[in-house]
Enzyme design. Structure first.
Site, PDB file in Angstrom:
ATOM      1  N   MET A 154      34.181 134.683 106.523  1.00  0.00           N
ATOM      2  CA  MET A 154      34.743 133.782 107.480  1.00  0.00           C
ATOM      3  C   MET A 154      34.590 134.258 108.912  1.00  0.00           C
ATOM      4  O   MET A 154      34.396 133.422 109.759  1.00  0.00           O
ATOM      5  CB  MET A 154      36.187 133.499 107.103  1.00  0.00           C
ATOM      6  CG  MET A 154      37.048 132.878 108.159  1.00  0.00           C
ATOM      7  SD  MET A 154      37.883 134.004 109.277  1.00  0.00           S
ATOM      8  CE  MET A 154      38.553 135.237 108.258  1.00  0.00           C
ATOM      9  N   PRO A 155      34.633 135.532 109.226  1.00  0.00           N
ATOM     10  CA  PRO A 155      34.382 135.824 110.636  1.00  0.00           C
ATOM     11  C   PRO A 155      32.992 135.343 111.061  1.00  0.00           C
ATOM     12  O   PRO A 155      32.036 135.430 110.299  1.00  0.00           O
ATOM     13  CB  PRO A 155      34.463 137.347 110.719  1.00  0.00           C
ATOM     14  CG  PRO A 155      35.301 137.738 109.565  1.00  0.00           C
ATOM     15  CD  PRO A 155      34.957 136.751 108.486  1.00  0.00           C
TER      16      PRO A 155
END
Length: 130
Positions: A1-2
């Site tokens: 997700m980053p």
């Protein structure tokens, strides 16, 4: 997700890849992101058509080895986790890519679950009741 953006001056593909791996490994070690959670934009600036600017703000004696790392991720990490992340990125960027820790500049921007779409026009993290 980053979502990670890395900008470096005259880095070349191998050094850029090593910097990307350093950040990805640090994210996994310090905040537990999964190994296949890899979203990065790696940009090499040649110094002519694109360059990086830096100063001596807050003490580090930076030089053309500067590496800018911008991480966007969902909110919820503690200051302790973020400090561990910054430290580990600097360590691994040095080990993998030879980046001097004084030249490793990291910023984290946080947002919410509804601020992400991983494809198909869906907000995969958002509450389905929205």
């Amino acid at each position: 997700m980053p979502f990670v953006r890395i900008d470096a001056l005259r880095a070349g593909p191998e050094r850029l890849a090593a910097l990307g791996r350093a950040v990805h490994d640090a994210l996994g070690e310090t905040i537990g992101i999964p190994p296949d959670d890899l979203f990065q934009v790696l940009t090499d600036h040649d110094g002519t058509n694109g360059t990086l600017r830096y100063g001596g703000y807050l003490g580090p004696d930076r030089d053309d080895g500067i590496v800018y790392i911008a991480i966007t991720m969902r909110s919820g990490r503690t200051p302790v986790q973020k400090r561990a992340l910054y430290r580990r990125i600097a360590e691994l960027a040095h080990a993998y890519a030879g980046a001097e820790p004084r030249n490793v500049f990291v910023t984290v921007t946080e947002n919410g679950s509804a601020d992400w779409s991983f494809g198909h026009g869906l907000a995969q993290y958002a509450d389905t009741a929205d």
